[in-house]
Design an enzyme around this catalytic site. Structure first.
Site, PDB file in Angstrom:
ATOM      1  N   LYS A  85       0.826  -1.216   0.000  1.00 37.24           N
ATOM      2  CA  LYS A  85       0.000   0.000   0.000  1.00 37.24           C
ATOM      3  C   LYS A  85       0.863   1.272   0.000  1.00 37.24           C
ATOM      4  O   LYS A  85       2.068   1.223   0.309  1.00 37.24           O
ATOM      5  CB  LYS A  85      -0.928  -0.023   1.223  1.00 37.24           C
ATOM      6  N   PHE A 101     -15.387   3.814   7.133  1.00 38.54           N
ATOM      7  CA  PHE A 101     -14.038   4.245   6.748  1.00 38.54           C
ATOM      8  C   PHE A 101     -13.816   4.247   5.238  1.00 38.54           C
ATOM      9  O   PHE A 101     -12.695   4.463   4.775  1.00 38.54           O
ATOM     10  CB  PHE A 101     -12.985   3.361   7.440  1.00 38.54           C
ATOM     11  N   ARG A 128      -2.394 -14.046   3.966  1.00 37.77           N
ATOM     12  CA  ARG A 128      -3.051 -13.336   5.065  1.00 37.77           C
ATOM     13  C   ARG A 128      -2.360 -13.637   6.402  1.00 37.77           C
ATOM     14  O   ARG A 128      -2.282 -12.770   7.280  1.00 37.77           O
ATOM     15  CB  ARG A 128      -4.547 -13.655   5.107  1.00 37.77           C
ATOM     16  N   THR A 140      -5.621  -7.088  10.551  1.00 32.76           N
ATOM     17  CA  THR A 140      -5.848  -5.760   9.954  1.00 32.76           C
ATOM     18  C   THR A 140      -5.285  -4.651  10.847  1.00 32.76           C
ATOM     19  O   THR A 140      -4.633  -3.721  10.358  1.00 32.76           O
ATOM     20  CB  THR A 140      -7.373  -5.540   9.770  1.00 32.76           C
ATOM     21  N   ARG A 199       2.323  -6.707   9.099  1.00 33.56           N
ATOM     22  CA  ARG A 199       1.608  -5.550   9.655  1.00 33.56           C
ATOM     23  C   ARG A 199       2.129  -5.188  11.047  1.00 33.56           C
ATOM     24  O   ARG A 199       2.204  -4.009  11.388  1.00 33.56           O
ATOM     25  CB  ARG A 199       0.107  -5.813   9.642  1.00 33.56           C
ATOM     26  N   ASN A 252      -1.945   0.192   6.844  1.00 28.35           N
ATOM     27  CA  ASN A 252      -1.455  -1.085   7.361  1.00 28.35           C
ATOM     28  C   ASN A 252      -0.589  -1.865   6.361  1.00 28.35           C
ATOM     29  O   ASN A 252      -0.515  -3.086   6.404  1.00 28.35           O
ATOM     30  CB  ASN A 252      -2.609  -1.922   7.906  1.00 28.35           C
ATOM     31  N   HIS A 283      -2.192  -5.413   1.490  1.00 25.09           N
ATOM     32  CA  HIS A 283      -3.539  -5.949   1.261  1.00 25.09           C
ATOM     33  C   HIS A 283      -3.416  -7.381   0.783  1.00 25.09           C
ATOM     34  O   HIS A 283      -2.464  -7.719   0.076  1.00 25.09           O
ATOM     35  CB  HIS A 283      -4.262  -5.132   0.175  1.00 25.09           C
TER      36      HIS A 283
END
Ligand code: GDP
Length: 138
Positions: free
Chosen positions: A10, A58, A86, A92, A103, A113, A116
């Site tokens: 990100k 959000f 994941r 998250t 993360r 974070n 993705h």
């Protein structure tokens, strides 16, 4: 079963020059990078990608963030790739992420974070197709 998932490094992580370290962790964890591209999403493109979240409080903030700078999109391949990626990313919210996850190490907040990952085979198919054509994945 060998599977593919969409990963995004990100804008917060790209801006902070963490992409190389994250890609190293991806390779060290046994994924094959089947496709990779740097993108700068428009707000509309970010809204399209996160359309399933449009009712979430959000959504506006998330799509502003995701269109705030360059991101790197990747197609990762491995056995059980969706779950495996994941797990490597962690929860998250970095405050809840396990030690050793990306993360935990790199995220700044629940929104910024760092990475993705698709959450199911159907979302992986949609998300891979959002950024890559079939010919990119041969
Ligand atoms: P993920 O699958 O772990 O990425 O989490 P979700 O699908 O629930 O949320 C998508 C993205 O929205 C997250 O990765 C965060 O960047 C952001 N996000 C999730 N929850 C919140 C929240 O409570 N507040 C804000 N500002 N952003 C959030």
């Amino acid at each position: 079963m060998v599977e593919r998932t969409l990963a995004i490094i990100k804008p917060d992580a790209v801006e902070r020059r963490l992409a190389g370290r994250i890609i190293q962790r991806i390779e060290d964890s046994g994924f094959r990078i089947r496709a990779m591209r740097r993108v700068r999403l428009t707000r509309a493109e970010a809204e399209g990608f996160y359309a399933v979240h449009r009712e979430r409080p959000f959504f506006a903030s998330l799509t502003v963030f995701m269109s705030s700078g360059a991101a790197i999109v990747l197609v990762l391949e491995a056995a059980d790739a969706i779950k495996k990626w994941r797990t490597l990313m962690g929860a998250t919210d970095p405050a809840k992420a396990d030690a050793g996850t990306l993360r935990k190490e790199f995220a700044q907040s629940i929104e910024r974070n760092a990475t993705h990952g698709s959450d199911a085979p159907e979302t992986a198919a949609f998300e891979i197709g959002y950024f890559f054509a079939g010919i990119d994945l041969i």
